[in-house]
Design a protein around this motif. Structure first.
Motif, PDB file in Angstrom:
ATOM      1  N   UNK A 102      46.966  29.555 -23.433  1.00 29.19           N
ATOM      2  CA  UNK A 102      46.698  29.294 -24.839  1.00 29.19           C
ATOM      3  C   UNK A 102      45.198  29.119 -25.115  1.00 29.19           C
ATOM      4  N   UNK A 103      44.353  29.304 -24.114  1.00 30.57           N
ATOM      5  CA  UNK A 103      42.911  29.205 -24.354  1.00 30.57           C
ATOM      6  C   UNK A 103      42.431  30.208 -25.396  1.00 30.57           C
ATOM      7  N   UNK A 104      43.052  31.390 -25.472  1.00 31.02           N
ATOM      8  CA  UNK A 104      42.654  32.417 -26.436  1.00 31.02           C
ATOM      9  C   UNK A 104      42.760  31.906 -27.866  1.00 31.02           C
ATOM     10  N   UNK A 105      43.677  30.965 -28.096  1.00 26.57           N
ATOM     11  CA  UNK A 105      43.878  30.426 -29.441  1.00 26.57           C
ATOM     12  C   UNK A 105      42.652  29.646 -29.919  1.00 26.57           C
ATOM     13  N   UNK A 106      41.918  29.052 -28.990  1.00 23.35           N
ATOM     14  CA  UNK A 106      40.740  28.254 -29.348  1.00 23.35           C
ATOM     15  C   UNK A 106      39.607  29.101 -29.917  1.00 23.35           C
ATOM     16  N   UNK A 107      39.623  30.419 -29.681  1.00 23.43           N
ATOM     17  CA  UNK A 107      38.554  31.292 -30.153  1.00 23.43           C
ATOM     18  C   UNK A 107      38.920  32.112 -31.385  1.00 23.43           C
ATOM     19  N   UNK A 108      40.058  31.821 -31.991  1.00 22.49           N
ATOM     20  CA  UNK A 108      40.464  32.541 -33.200  1.00 22.49           C
ATOM     21  C   UNK A 108      39.617  32.035 -34.368  1.00 22.49           C
ATOM     22  N   UNK A 109      38.909  32.939 -35.070  1.00 26.73           N
ATOM     23  CA  UNK A 109      38.090  32.503 -36.203  1.00 26.73           C
ATOM     24  C   UNK A 109      38.966  32.065 -37.377  1.00 26.73           C
ATOM     25  N   UNK A 110      38.484  31.076 -38.123  1.00 27.88           N
ATOM     26  CA  UNK A 110      39.197  30.637 -39.314  1.00 27.88           C
ATOM     27  C   UNK A 110      38.174  30.361 -40.415  1.00 27.88           C
ATOM     28  N   UNK A 111      38.605  30.537 -41.649  1.00 32.56           N
ATOM     29  CA  UNK A 111      37.736  30.353 -42.810  1.00 32.56           C
ATOM     30  C   UNK A 111      37.601  28.865 -43.121  1.00 32.56           C
ATOM     31  N   UNK A 112      36.366  28.375 -43.200  1.00 34.07           N
ATOM     32  CA  UNK A 112      36.089  26.977 -43.531  1.00 34.07           C
ATOM     33  C   UNK A 112      35.289  26.957 -44.825  1.00 34.07           C
ATOM     34  N   UNK A 113      35.739  26.143 -45.786  1.00 34.23           N
ATOM     35  CA  UNK A 113      35.058  26.019 -47.074  1.00 34.23           C
ATOM     36  C   UNK A 113      34.741  24.552 -47.338  1.00 34.23           C
ATOM     37  N   UNK A 114      33.619  24.315 -47.988  1.00 32.88           N
ATOM     38  CA  UNK A 114      33.221  22.972 -48.400  1.00 32.88           C
ATOM     39  C   UNK A 114      33.145  22.983 -49.914  1.00 32.88           C
ATOM     40  N   UNK A 115      34.003  22.216 -50.550  1.00 31.11           N
ATOM     41  CA  UNK A 115      34.149  22.280 -51.999  1.00 31.11           C
ATOM     42  C   UNK A 115      33.462  21.077 -52.634  1.00 31.11           C
ATOM     43  N   UNK A 116      32.482  21.365 -53.454  1.00 33.09           N
ATOM     44  CA  UNK A 116      31.726  20.328 -54.153  1.00 33.09           C
ATOM     45  C   UNK A 116      32.466  19.831 -55.383  1.00 33.09           C
ATOM     46  N   UNK A 117      33.206  20.683 -56.020  1.00 32.75           N
ATOM     47  CA  UNK A 117      33.927  20.308 -57.232  1.00 32.75           C
ATOM     48  C   UNK A 117      34.378  21.547 -57.953  1.00 32.75           C
ATOM     49  N   UNK A 118      34.973  21.364 -59.086  1.00 31.81           N
ATOM     50  CA  UNK A 118      35.458  22.494 -59.847  1.00 31.81           C
ATOM     51  C   UNK A 118      35.301  22.242 -61.330  1.00 31.81           C
ATOM     52  N   UNK A 119      35.554  23.282 -62.085  1.00 27.03           N
ATOM     53  CA  UNK A 119      35.447  23.188 -63.526  1.00 27.03           C
ATOM     54  C   UNK A 119      36.299  24.286 -64.139  1.00 27.03           C
ATOM     55  N   UNK A 120      36.704  24.098 -65.366  1.00 27.18           N
ATOM     56  CA  UNK A 120      37.414  25.134 -66.105  1.00 27.18           C
ATOM     57  C   UNK A 120      36.532  25.551 -67.269  1.00 27.18           C
ATOM     58  N   UNK A 121      36.280  26.847 -67.346  1.00 27.00           N
ATOM     59  CA  UNK A 121      35.458  27.373 -68.434  1.00 27.00           C
ATOM     60  C   UNK A 121      36.177  28.570 -69.041  1.00 27.00           C
ATOM     61  N   UNK A 122      35.810  28.893 -70.253  1.00 29.30           N
ATOM     62  CA  UNK A 122      36.407  30.049 -70.923  1.00 29.30           C
ATOM     63  C   UNK A 122      35.691  31.332 -70.483  1.00 29.30           C
ATOM     64  N   UNK A 123      36.314  32.451 -70.744  1.00 36.34           N
ATOM     65  CA  UNK A 123      35.683  33.740 -70.465  1.00 36.34           C
ATOM     66  C   UNK A 123      34.384  33.850 -71.254  1.00 36.34           C
ATOM     67  N   UNK A 124      34.415  33.362 -72.491  1.00 33.30           N
ATOM     68  CA  UNK A 124      33.209  33.385 -73.331  1.00 33.30           C
ATOM     69  C   UNK A 124      32.065  32.644 -72.636  1.00 33.30           C
ATOM     70  N   UNK A 125      32.365  31.453 -72.081  1.00 33.48           N
ATOM     71  CA  UNK A 125      31.333  30.681 -71.380  1.00 33.48           C
ATOM     72  C   UNK A 125      30.823  31.442 -70.150  1.00 33.48           C
ATOM     73  N   UNK A 126      31.727  32.095 -69.421  1.00 34.32           N
ATOM     74  CA  UNK A 126      31.318  32.877 -68.245  1.00 34.32           C
ATOM     75  C   UNK A 126      30.359  33.990 -68.635  1.00 34.32           C
ATOM     76  N   UNK A 127      30.634  34.644 -69.738  1.00 31.71           N
ATOM     77  CA  UNK A 127      29.784  35.741 -70.182  1.00 31.71           C
ATOM     78  C   UNK A 127      28.409  35.252 -70.645  1.00 31.71           C
ATOM     79  N   UNK A 128      28.299  33.963 -70.965  1.00 26.33           N
ATOM     80  CA  UNK A 128      27.031  33.406 -71.419  1.00 26.33           C
ATOM     81  C   UNK A 128      26.237  32.739 -70.293  1.00 26.33           C
ATOM     82  N   UNK A 129      26.752  32.814 -69.048  1.00 22.54           N
ATOM     83  CA  UNK A 129      26.014  32.230 -67.924  1.00 22.54           C
ATOM     84  C   UNK A 129      24.657  32.912 -67.790  1.00 22.54           C
ATOM     85  N   UNK A 130      23.662  32.119 -67.478  1.00 21.78           N
ATOM     86  CA  UNK A 130      22.318  32.644 -67.257  1.00 21.78           C
ATOM     87  C   UNK A 130      21.634  31.728 -66.252  1.00 21.78           C
TER      88      UNK A 130
END
Length: 81
Positions: A1-29
């Motif tokens: 089972x040593x091969x299992x230790x080298x399987x890559x996995x996706x790691x994410x660090x999440x700072x936070x989230x927000x909900x915005x409208x499509x209109x707000x997304x189009x106005x990002x700058x």
């Protein structure tokens, strides 16, 4: 089972989230501020393959940004999946 230790996995660090409208997304700058659901000074959440496993704080190590793990989360129960 040593091969299992080298399987890559996706790691994410999440700072936070927000909900915005499509209109707000189009106005990002450049320099636009988007409010997040987490307040300043809150721990980041660490996700591995879509599962929250820990929380931590942002630190600087040798001119690089890193995460210091402050808490390991209990495993999710089978019922919650």
């Amino acid at each position: 089972m040593d091969w299992l230790m080298d399987v890559p996995c996706k790691v994410e660090f999440v700072l936070g989230g927000s909900t915005v409208t499509v209109r707000d997304c189009l106005e990002f700058e450049r320099n636009k501020v988007v409010r997040l659901s987490l307040s300043a000074g809150s721990d980041l959440h660490m996700w591995v393959e879509g599962v929250a496993i820990a929380t931590g704080e942002v630190v600087i190590v040798e001119d690089q940004t890193a995460l210091r793990v402050t808490r390991i989360l209990p495993p999710a129960s089978v019922d919650s999946l």
